[in-house]
Design a protein around this motif. Structure first.
Motif, mmCIF file in Angstrom:
data_model
loop_
_atom_site.group_PDB
_atom_site.id
_atom_site.type_symbol
_atom_site.label_atom_id
_atom_site.label_comp_id
_atom_site.label_asym_id
_atom_site.label_seq_id
_atom_site.Cartn_x
_atom_site.Cartn_y
_atom_site.Cartn_z
ATOM 1 N N GLU A 1 0.839 -1.206 0.000
ATOM 2 C CA GLU A 1 0.000 0.000 0.000
ATOM 3 C C GLU A 1 0.872 1.253 0.000
ATOM 4 O O GLU A 1 1.842 1.338 0.742
ATOM 5 N N GLU A 2 0.465 2.241 -0.792
ATOM 6 C CA GLU A 2 1.281 3.448 -0.931
ATOM 7 C C GLU A 2 1.049 4.424 0.225
ATOM 8 O O GLU A 2 -0.057 4.575 0.719
ATOM 9 N N TYR A 3 2.131 5.084 0.663
ATOM 10 C CA TYR A 3 2.056 6.104 1.708
ATOM 11 C C TYR A 3 2.992 7.233 1.315
ATOM 12 O O TYR A 3 3.786 7.103 0.371
ATOM 13 N N GLU A 4 2.891 8.345 2.027
ATOM 14 C CA GLU A 4 3.798 9.473 1.776
ATOM 15 C C GLU A 4 4.220 10.096 3.087
ATOM 16 O O GLU A 4 3.374 10.344 3.948
ATOM 17 N N PRO B 1 6.278 13.431 5.040
ATOM 18 C CA PRO B 1 6.600 14.829 4.716
ATOM 19 C C PRO B 1 8.037 14.946 4.207
ATOM 20 O O PRO B 1 8.912 14.194 4.631
ATOM 21 N N LEU B 2 8.241 15.901 3.329
ATOM 22 C CA LEU B 2 9.584 16.161 2.836
ATOM 23 C C LEU B 2 10.452 16.765 3.936
ATOM 24 O O LEU B 2 11.644 16.492 4.030
ATOM 25 N N LEU B 3 9.846 17.604 4.762
ATOM 26 C CA LEU B 3 10.583 18.246 5.864
ATOM 27 C C LEU B 3 10.387 17.444 7.142
ATOM 28 O O LEU B 3 9.258 17.103 7.493
ATOM 29 N N GLU B 4 11.481 17.166 7.832
ATOM 30 C CA GLU B 4 11.410 16.434 9.094
ATOM 31 C C GLU B 4 12.327 17.107 10.109
ATOM 32 O O GLU B 4 13.255 17.833 9.725
ATOM 33 N N ARG C 1 8.717 6.602 11.988
ATOM 34 C CA ARG C 1 7.898 7.558 12.736
ATOM 35 C C ARG C 1 6.413 7.318 12.456
ATOM 36 O O ARG C 1 5.582 7.253 13.376
ATOM 37 N N MET C 2 6.074 7.149 11.186
ATOM 38 C CA MET C 2 4.670 6.927 10.832
ATOM 39 C C MET C 2 4.152 5.595 11.381
ATOM 40 O O MET C 2 3.040 5.528 11.913
ATOM 41 N N TRP D 1 4.272 -1.774 2.789
ATOM 42 C CA TRP D 1 4.142 -0.378 2.372
ATOM 43 C C TRP D 1 5.101 -0.039 1.233
ATOM 44 O O TRP D 1 6.214 -0.566 1.147
ATOM 45 N N LYS E 1 14.192 10.905 -7.178
ATOM 46 C CA LYS E 1 13.065 10.067 -6.778
ATOM 47 C C LYS E 1 13.583 8.708 -6.344
ATOM 48 O O LYS E 1 14.554 8.185 -6.891
#
Lengths: 445, 445
Positions: A41-44, A46-49, A90-91, A105, A126
């Motif tokens: 399953e796809e997730y995203e 944040p670019l900033l952490e 983290r997620m 994932w 990417k």
């Protein structure tokens, strides 16, 4: 006259024009299909952490020297993610209690590294990420290896062109401890050294090892590790039984058995020198190599991590996964001509070219194209209101499927002229009768 | 015990779990289909840009107060793109000479703004961008309006729920110049003031206007502009002929004619108060509004820009386009229940659940799933090697299409048991005979 700005992107960043995007989609869509076949399953993320979550578990060099870090207006140390795994952890830690295990994932992040741009590397790139978490079973290693192999073979690559070089951090530790008697506090330093072997010329590497360790015997052992490809014939005398009883040795043997039984052996080679540069790996590690004589290099890698969640919670979840840089993979595909020539071109063969006769009649052409689009046809409108012959020539040049015309004659007859550009035949049905079937009849003649 | 890191994302950033992604893909894929129907080609700009190219043409407030800006290790002032248009202009300027006009481009960037997170706004957000460049024709306005309308209607929205409020910067300038006699040097200030009217309560807005202009007549005029919806009945006496001869007036009249002739009138309303906050617009500007009594607000907007390329080259290319924040659009769709309930759930109905009988036989299940995937079936392998009944129950809970089993009996017979979970029937074909047709016969009973 005002001074002009430079129109180039920042160093190491890329403008992606439509032909680049079509090529990229060709590659990513194939890999996305694989993710569906394996139900990832796809997730995203944040670019900033916060920088700290990367500093804690990635390599220190990666964070301090090779990442985009900055201080926010609020005074926080931030990072543009240089890779994905700490964010993934983290997620997962936020919802792992409620999620069914194993968690499969998939993600396609853009990551950022502040390094010298060179072939196969850019400051913005990417990545394709696959991870399976929540069970500790070498069958998961097999799944991740299988996905890695499928990614290559789905483009037509064969095992002569790529190999998975695998190892196990617990096995290396067992070699260090029971065979080479390397002191515990040097393990990390030796890992780093092994990881660098690929990135330097032989002579430079040997000098680096001597400068780092200043120990002839240890340097000889490290150099030798890079050559070991057969766990059954280790080049050491008097190997103690503790080594053969170690978890690392048992895992490698079990993995090799499974690779054989699942027909993956052809694509996989044991290599004691593979360790991976990231600090969070604890078990299996691997790197996929381009096997070309001229262009032998690691394309991407991955591994098993047991302790990643401990940054955020007391829960222990083990996982294995990989992050594949798309640019590096694309270079591999190009080397072996595995990307069809035409993927960069826009395919007009399903497109209907809508002409405009003049400014007064143009709205009729627009209303027609609304109708055609509602029927599911792709329409390109020519707003030039120029000579009809020129507009039809353009449609022909592009290799469109058809041209449609509403001129004064058609207006008078409440009709439209539809010209099939493949057969060069045309018909003029009434607008009110126009439906999908009539159109398909004309277009598929 | 070591201190744990916070597992929440940074303020205003979002973790996107698989259900979020499925909902997002549901929306983006529909819009991507529209981009194909209109033959807009996808492109991507870098996330990081030199700050100067944004500072030159976006609003100063957007750059200095509402953007993520920082200094690179090399000393350059960088920005995380807060929107897309200056980057688009930069890319177009690099290749415009060789590209066929009009250029139709589409992009789905993630953009960043450093503003207070609130409903419909986040610090990180996806945008949908459509632009058509290279011809100056109001027919292009019609195309961009049509795409905007299609985006809404493709989800089932009706004109009672959304309206395009359009205006023209050249028209406002003509009103300023010929009717209201506002001095030239105040134009920008009045634009900014008009753009703020939506973002403040009435009383607060009036106070802001008085503080800014300290001119009762001008404040009254500005307040009145926000109310004007009929270009034929402007609330002014003695309108000079110069006004009716101005390009702005002519363009609005022509646009209204075209909107009528192309059946778009129902979705569009003239509004003299719409100006848009970005500095680079020069002609048509518009904002799409949620028309709900309770939740009237601008969802997104766009407009025509004539001079954008002049930052980078001497070429003059006019274009019109829009950037739609996905979050804001999603709020609209949710308000009117236009997102089906089930889009967030993973659909298992095409998935084959592959059981593992025990560790010894598991590799046979893996080899089977390799075979099934090669035939194009999606396979989920259960590595638990637990009780078969439990594994089948799990498959049933998920509503999978089928369960496959290789136990000792199947191993002996070189076969596989395939259980259709819908019909609850099963068959046990020989492995060597297994092909797509046999499988479909069993699964589609």
């Amino acid at each position: 006259m005002k001074e002009k700005f430079n129109n180039q992107p920042l160093r190491g960043m890329a403008d992606r024009f439509p032909p680049d995007m079509r090529e990229e989609y060709y590659i990513i869509n194939k890999i996305r299909d694989i993710s569906k076949n394996y139900v990832y399953e796809e997730y995203e993320t944040p670019l900033l952490e916060p920088m700290e979550i990367y500093a804690a578990k990635s390599s220190a060099e990666l964070i301090t020297e090779q990442s985009f870090t900055f201080t926010s207006k609020g005074g926080d140390e931030l990072i543009l993610r240089p890779e994905l795994t700490p964010s993934l952890a983290r997620m997962i830690s936020r919802k792992s209690q409620e999620m069914k295990k194993p968690i499969r994932w998939f993600s396609v992040p853009t990551c950022y590294r502040y390094e010298r741009p060179q072939r196969g590397r850019a400051r913005s790139f990417k990545q394709i990420n696959f991870d399976i978490l929540g069970e500790i079973s070498l069958l998961e290693e097999i799944e991740i290896f299988n996905i890695s192999v499928d990614i290559f073979t789905s483009f037509g690559a064969i095992s002569d062109q790529f190999q998975i070089y695998y190892n196990n951090r617990r096995l290396i530790d067992a070699i260090f401890k029971f065979i080479l008697k390397i002191p515990n506090n040097l393990y990390w330093k030796v890992y780093k050294a092994l990881d660098k072997s690929d990135k330097m010329e032989d002579e430079e590497y040997q000098k680096y090892l001597m400068d780092t360790f200043n120990d002839n015997k240890l340097v000889k052992n490290i150099l030798q590790l890079n050559e070991i490809n057969d766990i059954e014939n280790l080049p050491y005398d008097n190997i103690p039984n503790e080594f053969y009883n170690s978890q690392g040795y048992k895992e490698i043997k079990q993995l090799q058995k499974l690779l054989k039984e699942t027909n993956l052996e052809e694509y996989c080679t044991f290599s004691a020198g593979v360790v991976r540069g990231l600090d969070y790996y604890t078990g299996t590690v691997y790197e996929v190599y381009d096997m070309g004589e001229e262009n032998r290099r690691a394309i991407f890698g991955g591994g098993r991590y047991d302790d990643l969640l401990t940054l955020f919670s007391n829960e222990q979840i083990s996982g294995i996964g990989f992050g594949m840089g798309l640019l590096s993979f694309k270079l591999f595909l190009r080397t072996y001509n595995l990307i069809p020539e035409n993927v960069k071109e826009l395919d007009y063969s399903n497109i209907i070219y809508v002409t405009t006769f003049n400014e007064k009649l143009a709205p009729l052409s627009i209303k027609l194209s609304q109708k055609l689009r509602n029927m599911g046809f792709e329409c390109l409108i020519d707003y030039s209101c120029g000579k009809l012959g020129n507009q039809i020539s353009k449609a022909n040049e592009l290799n469109c499927k058809a041209v449609v015309i509403i001129g004064p004659k058609e207006q008078e007859g409440n009709s439209v002229t539809i010209k099939n550009l493949l057969t060069n035949t045309q018909e003029t049905p009434k607008l009110k009768n126009l439906n999908r079937k009539i159109l398909e009849d004309i277009l598929e003649k």
